[in-house]
Design a protein around this motif. Structure first.
Motif, PDB file in Angstrom:
ATOM      1  N   SER A  39      -6.170  -0.939  -1.866  1.00 43.67           N
ATOM      2  CA  SER A  39      -5.148  -1.336  -2.831  1.00 43.67           C
ATOM      3  C   SER A  39      -4.055  -0.277  -2.958  1.00 43.67           C
ATOM      4  O   SER A  39      -2.874  -0.593  -3.014  1.00 43.67           O
ATOM      5  N   ARG A  90      -0.052  -0.386  -1.947  1.00 37.58           N
ATOM      6  CA  ARG A  90       1.018  -0.060  -2.891  1.00 37.58           C
ATOM      7  C   ARG A  90       2.238   0.532  -2.180  1.00 37.58           C
ATOM      8  O   ARG A  90       3.360   0.408  -2.642  1.00 37.58           O
ATOM      9  N   GLY A 131      -7.017  -8.145  -0.889  1.00 38.38           N
ATOM     10  CA  GLY A 131      -8.072  -7.138  -0.849  1.00 38.38           C
ATOM     11  C   GLY A 131      -9.411  -7.812  -0.610  1.00 38.38           C
ATOM     12  O   GLY A 131      -9.718  -8.814  -1.240  1.00 38.38           O
TER      13      GLY A 131
END
Lengths: 329, 150
Positions: free
Chosen positions: A88, A92, A100
């Motif tokens: 995750s 970003r 995910g």
């Protein structure tokens, strides 16, 4: 029927891989995109190092495919840390839609299967499937502090420090994903968290048998049947279990965990972790496929779906294996 | 959960898996533990003589000083990343002496420093040593009560 057949044959265009110093002394050393001299990757914590490795593998796969970040339609990734923070947090950094996934050490074949399904259906033109792990962050989450002076049992394995990513697209390569067999969760009641290989072997058998039955193929159809991280003992057990069902994989089975380390010192049964199959497939095996040294590979990443809480409460270890058939066309 | 209550428990498979268990090398393990544990204790005794002769310490002061020095050495070797290597080979030989206790406190302290000084280092410092302290105090109390009535 557990197997999905991909009629449009999505292709693996390129891979990106990175591995730690210990891993690069082994077979993957010559094939990875980057060898780490220092397993902290110039970061303050091992979690950040793991994330940076995953980030590197994804960027490298996109670059090796000759694409730009803006061209990539989907990122499917996962890792071993709680709440899959490595995947995750790596996502970003990108402006790419992200899915995910968690399949413990089976994450590689799970993410490839999902990405290939989306590409095959024509929903998206391409997607990146990625995963990774780090010895020191896994050790801290699942076992003891690094500096604690305890002995490791002989059935134990060593979490691979490394990451791998594969860019899957509807065209652009001869390496195609032809089918995927989604595994069932299998538990034979193994409770020993230091003996993951034996816990996972029955699940690998179940998925391999289902794949062969669904496709009507013989095990000898494949040049290589690659399992994720059963280790030396787990591989031996898998061969026995398959033999019991009349399937012989003696000649074409390899295990990423068994082959990843050159010298076995503290690793005992070999490597493990999501990064194990990701690094070995993303470097060594993909290179062999691209050079047509092997043409038909069944990639079966194996995962143990336990947590420290479940094993603390005395539960046995549920395991899963997903198989992805990758062939030169 | 007991093993026989687990409906997934496959008796034949578990027996088959156990057939691969390597035999425990009791003699080799005991010898290593004896040598390393003995060495640590010899160092302690050596320190005792030095402190007694050179600094004139005796009784509780003397044993306290020896313990403090050994704890310091155990912590220092943990920080240098040496103690875990000793422990990997020596087993109980390096776990049982007071240096092992120092290692069990220092290693999580180093590890969880990244999560802050209070909730990381200080809170997680006793994740390994905690049970030793709890049962140590409990056993001490129990023996104390028995001693009171004897």
């Amino acid at each position: 029927m557990q197997t999905i057949v991909f009629e449009n044959k999505p292709k693996i265009v390129a891979t990106g891989s990175i591995a730690g110093p210990k891993e690069c002394q082994g077979v993957v050393g010559k094939f990875v995109d980057k060898t780490l001299q220092d397993d902290t990757f110039n970061e303050e914590t091992y979690e950040k190092a793991e994330r940076k490795m995953l980030l590197f593998a994804i960027e490298k796969a996109i670059e090796n495919a000759g694409l730009k970040e803006a061209d990539v339609r989907m990122l499917v990734a996962g890792d071993l840390l709680n709440q899959i923070i490595s995947a995750s947090f790596a996502a970003r950094e990108f402006a790419i839609p992200f899915l995910g996934v968690y399949g413990a050490c089976s994450t590689l074949s799970e993410s490839i299967a999902i990405a290939a399904s989306l590409v095959n259906a024509g929903y998206i033109e391409n997607a990146v499937a990625a995963t990774g792990s780090h010895f020191s962050s896994a050790e801290r989450q699942y076992r003891y502090p690094l500096e604690l002076g305890c002995t490791r049992p002989p059935q134990s394995q060593w979490t691979v420090t490394g990451a791998g990513a594969a860019l899957i697209a509807n065209a652009g390569s001869r390496v195609a994903i032809t089918s995927a067999t989604i595994g069932k969760v299998i538990d034979y009641g193994v409770t020993d968290v230091n003996n993951m290989g034996c816990a996972m072997a029955p699940s690998a058998r179940d998925t391999i048998l289902a794949h062969l039955k669904d496709t009507g193929r013989d095990a000898s159809y494949y040049d290589l049947i690659v399992t994720g991280d059963l280790g030396a003992l787990g591989s031996r057990v898998l061969k026995d279990l398959l033999w019991e069902k009349g399937v012989d994989v003696q000649g074409n089975h390899i295990d990423c965990g068994e082959i990843v380390y050159n010298v076995i010192e503290d690793e005992f049964q070999g490597g493990s972790g999501a990064g194990c199959s990701a690094v070995v497939f993303g470097s060594y095996i993909f290179d062999k496929l691209r050079k047509r040294e092997v043409n038909k590979v069944l990639l079966c990443a194996t995962g143990a779906l336990l947590s420290t809480v479940s094993s603390g409460q005395g539960e046995s270890i549920p395991c899963i294996t997903h198989a992805v058939a990758i062939e030169n066309v | 959960m007991k093993q026989n209550e687990n409906k997934f428990f496959n008796k034949n498979y578990i027996a088959y898996v156990h057939s691969f268990d390597p035999p425990t090398k009791h003699f080799k393990n005991c010898l290593r533990a004896f040598l390393v544990g003995g060495l640590i204790c010899t160092i302690g005794q050596f320190l005792r003589y030095i402190l007694e002769d050179a600094f004139g310490l005796s009784g509780d002061e003397l044993s306290g000083a020896v313990s403090v020095i050994l704890i310091f050495l155990g912590t220092l070797l943990t920080g240098f990343g040496v103690y875990d290597r000793i422990g990997r080979n020596a087993g109980a030989g390096s776990i049982v002496p007071i240096t092992g206790f120092a290692n069990s406190v220092a290693s999580p302290a180093i590890e969880f420093k990244t999560e802050g000084m209070v909730y990381g280092m200080a809170a997680k410092m006793f994740i390994v040593a905690g049970p030793i302290i709890v049962f140590g105090v409990f056993a001490g109390t129990l023996v104390g009560i028995i001693y009171l009535f004897l």
